[in-house]
Design a protein around this motif. Structure first.
Motif, mmCIF file in Angstrom:
data_model
loop_
_atom_site.group_PDB
_atom_site.id
_atom_site.type_symbol
_atom_site.label_atom_id
_atom_site.label_comp_id
_atom_site.label_asym_id
_atom_site.label_seq_id
_atom_site.Cartn_x
_atom_site.Cartn_y
_atom_site.Cartn_z
ATOM 1 N N PRO A 237 1.000 -1.369 0.013
ATOM 2 C CA PRO A 237 0.173 -0.133 -0.018
ATOM 3 C C PRO A 237 0.821 1.274 0.118
ATOM 4 O O PRO A 237 1.974 1.283 0.533
ATOM 5 N N LYS A 238 0.163 2.283 -0.495
ATOM 6 C CA LYS A 238 1.075 3.564 -0.500
ATOM 7 C C LYS A 238 1.575 4.067 0.757
ATOM 8 O O LYS A 238 2.609 4.831 0.641
ATOM 9 N N ILE A 239 0.763 3.577 1.969
ATOM 10 C CA ILE A 239 1.258 4.236 3.023
ATOM 11 C C ILE A 239 2.534 3.624 3.855
ATOM 12 O O ILE A 239 3.232 4.262 4.510
ATOM 13 N N ARG A 240 2.913 2.509 3.093
ATOM 14 C CA ARG A 240 4.159 1.824 3.478
ATOM 15 C C ARG A 240 5.454 2.356 2.667
ATOM 16 O O ARG A 240 6.321 2.078 2.883
ATOM 17 N N LEU A 241 5.085 3.063 1.451
ATOM 18 C CA LEU A 241 6.042 3.611 0.324
ATOM 19 C C LEU A 241 6.590 4.940 0.380
ATOM 20 O O LEU A 241 7.249 5.210 -0.123
ATOM 21 N N GLN A 242 5.252 5.614 0.849
ATOM 22 C CA GLN A 242 5.704 7.154 0.840
ATOM 23 C C GLN A 242 6.503 7.749 2.030
ATOM 24 O O GLN A 242 6.141 7.327 3.115
ATOM 25 N N GLU A 243 7.209 8.679 1.597
ATOM 26 C CA GLU A 243 7.868 9.427 2.780
ATOM 27 C C GLU A 243 6.965 10.308 3.639
ATOM 28 O O GLU A 243 6.185 11.226 3.025
ATOM 29 N N LEU B 80 -4.031 8.439 9.967
ATOM 30 C CA LEU B 80 -4.747 6.883 9.612
ATOM 31 C C LEU B 80 -4.484 6.177 10.610
ATOM 32 O O LEU B 80 -3.365 5.861 10.973
ATOM 33 N N ILE B 81 -5.514 5.381 11.062
ATOM 34 C CA ILE B 81 -5.150 4.413 12.028
ATOM 35 C C ILE B 81 -5.780 3.007 11.386
ATOM 36 O O ILE B 81 -7.117 2.843 11.009
ATOM 37 N N LEU B 82 -5.187 1.955 11.525
ATOM 38 C CA LEU B 82 -5.531 0.640 10.878
ATOM 39 C C LEU B 82 -5.390 -0.330 12.241
ATOM 40 O O LEU B 82 -4.475 -0.431 12.800
ATOM 41 N N SER B 83 -6.337 -1.290 12.221
ATOM 42 C CA SER B 83 -6.251 -2.315 13.306
ATOM 43 C C SER B 83 -7.066 -3.419 12.848
ATOM 44 O O SER B 83 -7.878 -3.336 11.885
ATOM 45 N N ASP B 84 -6.925 -4.547 13.752
ATOM 46 C CA ASP B 84 -7.480 -5.861 13.519
ATOM 47 C C ASP B 84 -8.919 -5.746 13.587
ATOM 48 O O ASP B 84 -9.189 -4.916 14.583
ATOM 49 N N PRO C 278 5.788 12.062 7.618
ATOM 50 C CA PRO C 278 6.183 12.056 9.200
ATOM 51 C C PRO C 278 5.985 10.883 9.841
ATOM 52 O O PRO C 278 4.953 10.422 9.632
ATOM 53 N N PRO C 279 6.832 10.540 10.829
ATOM 54 C CA PRO C 279 6.502 9.213 11.702
ATOM 55 C C PRO C 279 5.082 9.082 12.110
ATOM 56 O O PRO C 279 4.600 10.325 12.636
ATOM 57 N N PHE C 280 4.744 8.025 12.067
ATOM 58 C CA PHE C 280 3.373 7.720 12.725
ATOM 59 C C PHE C 280 2.157 8.572 12.086
ATOM 60 O O PHE C 280 1.110 8.521 12.587
ATOM 61 N N THR C 281 2.365 9.021 10.885
ATOM 62 C CA THR C 281 1.313 9.303 9.912
ATOM 63 C C THR C 281 0.224 8.379 9.764
ATOM 64 O O THR C 281 -0.932 8.575 10.065
ATOM 65 N N ALA C 282 0.429 7.238 9.365
ATOM 66 C CA ALA C 282 -0.424 5.708 9.151
ATOM 67 C C ALA C 282 0.221 4.750 10.361
ATOM 68 O O ALA C 282 1.251 4.567 10.303
ATOM 69 N N THR C 283 -0.676 4.478 11.010
ATOM 70 C CA THR C 283 -0.325 3.958 12.403
ATOM 71 C C THR C 283 -1.220 2.683 12.582
ATOM 72 O O THR C 283 -2.545 2.603 12.475
ATOM 73 N N GLY C 284 -0.758 1.351 12.988
ATOM 74 C CA GLY C 284 -1.253 0.312 13.268
ATOM 75 C C GLY C 284 -1.362 0.110 14.617
ATOM 76 O O GLY C 284 -0.354 0.375 15.328
#
Length: 404
Positions: free
Chosen positions: A46-52, A121-125, A54-60
């Protein structure tokens, strides 16, 4: 066994092909030995894994299982570890919580935001896929109070499909590393809550110092890139200044010019680490991305399916496929299904079809229609074989009670 039983009464030419075809259409057989839908090739990252970013912009976010801690009166209570992990830097933040209520989680989330950053963005189980599978986690994830608190802060919270932890593999992997580290440190020891918080914080620093790139054996090469480099510009468990750099603290001038220079230097160092992240870390991900699936789409809306469960297969629920969820590459990897209890979602590898799609006409019939042959070219033996095969199919249908 089926062939042996049929041959006690009938002699059918090409019986194996006929029986195999009939068994594939048997609904009872598919309920017991049927296979699930095959998964397509793994999707691109996904794009959130590859784009530069700030830290923790997308968080699991995920929870570990229950840990037992000792109180002052020597009684045992449960504690949990809430993991926050960054999708791009792979950094983690660990918080120890005493229960799984909404208020406790919001307190842990506020501590995380105050120390790290407010995620976009937050993603969770999904609630039913947590290891503990407790009612508290289910209420936590479906809480209107929690959803409202996140929406007011401009946070988008998304869930992965139920019973599909591999959809969140980038945080499940770090949950596994965290639990392994705790088991190695504590073993069977019983500790109090304060000690658990200290051990958890030390494990967080160690995991943030883990290498993301190749570790070279040459002393001239740079040290491996770590999540701490992208967060702080250095490893956590090292001194803030390189060895040999003498700083006269007493005579150090802290005017605006010097502070501005230090800030620019720190920003330049972190940017250099981000350049290494793009050139070394991202390119190394291609080595682990392999195509191993089957891209032939078989699942359709309206299919009757069984839903995989941990109990015996005879007790699995049946459902109707209501909708297909397509990825960015156009392949279907999960579906929305309707059971007698309501609407839910599942990955297609957890769905077992009970019906088969109507096949095209018999190849022999199609060939006879499109490419007619002369009657003289067909021998009498071929005609008798086709007639016998036709009668055999009717006999099998009658034998199994499938005839209309």
């Amino acid at each position: 066994m089926t062939i042996t039983h049929i041959r006690q009464t009938f002699w059918i030419p090409a019986i194996r092909q006929v029986v195999r075809k009939m068994l594939r259409r048997c609904v009872t057989c598919r309920k017991i030995i049927g296979k699930p839908y095959s998964a397509p090739d793994p999707p691109p990252l996904p794009k959130i894994r590859l784009q530069e970013a700030p830290p923790f912009t997308a968080t699991g976010i995920d929870f570990t299982g229950a840990l037992h801690v000792r109180q002052i009166d020597k009684s045992l209570v449960k504690a949990y570890i809430c993991l926050f992990t960054c999708a791009s830097t792979r950094a983690i933040h660990l918080e120890v919580v005493t229960n799984l209520t909404v208020d406790t989680f919001l307190q842990a989330f506020r501590r995380f935001v105050s120390r790290k950053s407010l995620p976009r963005l937050i993603l969770s189980d999904n609630a039913s896929t947590f290891v503990s599978a407790s009612d508290e986690i289910t209420r936590l994830c479906t809480s209107e109070k929690l959803q409202e608190a996140f929406s007011l802060q401009g946070i988008d919270w998304r869930f992965i499909p139920k019973r599909a932890p591999w959809f969140g593999g980038w945080w499940e992997r770090l949950i596994g590393l965290t639990k392994t580290s705790i088991r190695k440190v504590l073993g069977k020891s019983l500790i109090d809550l304060e000690t658990l918080q200290t051990v958890t914080t030390e494990i967080e620093s160690i995991l943030n110092d883990r290498p993301l790139t190749y570790i070279s054996s040459d002393l001239v090469d740079s040290e491996p890139l770590t999540p701490a480099h992208l967060l702080y510009g250095r490893r956590i468990n090292t001194l803030p200044y390189p060895r040999g750099e003498d700083i006269d603290i007493e005579n150090y001038d802290t005017n605006i010019t010097n502070l501005d220079k230090r800030a620019k230097r720190q920003s330049l160092i972190i940017q250099q680490f981000w350049n290494r992240w793009k050139s070394e870390y991202l390119t190394s991900l291609r080595e682990f991305h392999q195509k191993t699936g089957n891209n032939k789409r078989r699942i359709e809306i309206g299919d009757l399916v069984q839903i995989h469960d941990e109990k015996p297969r005879i007790g699995w629920k049946t459902a109707i496929v209501e909708d297909l969820v397509k990825g960015n590459d156009g392949h279907v990897r999960s579906a929305v299904v309707r059971t007698k209890n309501g609407i839910t979602n599942r990955p297609i590898v957890k769905l077992y079809p009970l019906e088969i799609h109507i096949e095209s006409e018999n190849k022999d019939t199609e060939q006879k229609t499109t490419h007619p042959t002369k009657k003289d070219d067909v021998t009498e033996r071929q005609l008798s074989t086709r007639e016998a095969s036709k009668r055999a199919k009717e006999n099998i249908k009658t034998f199994y009670g499938l005839s209309k």
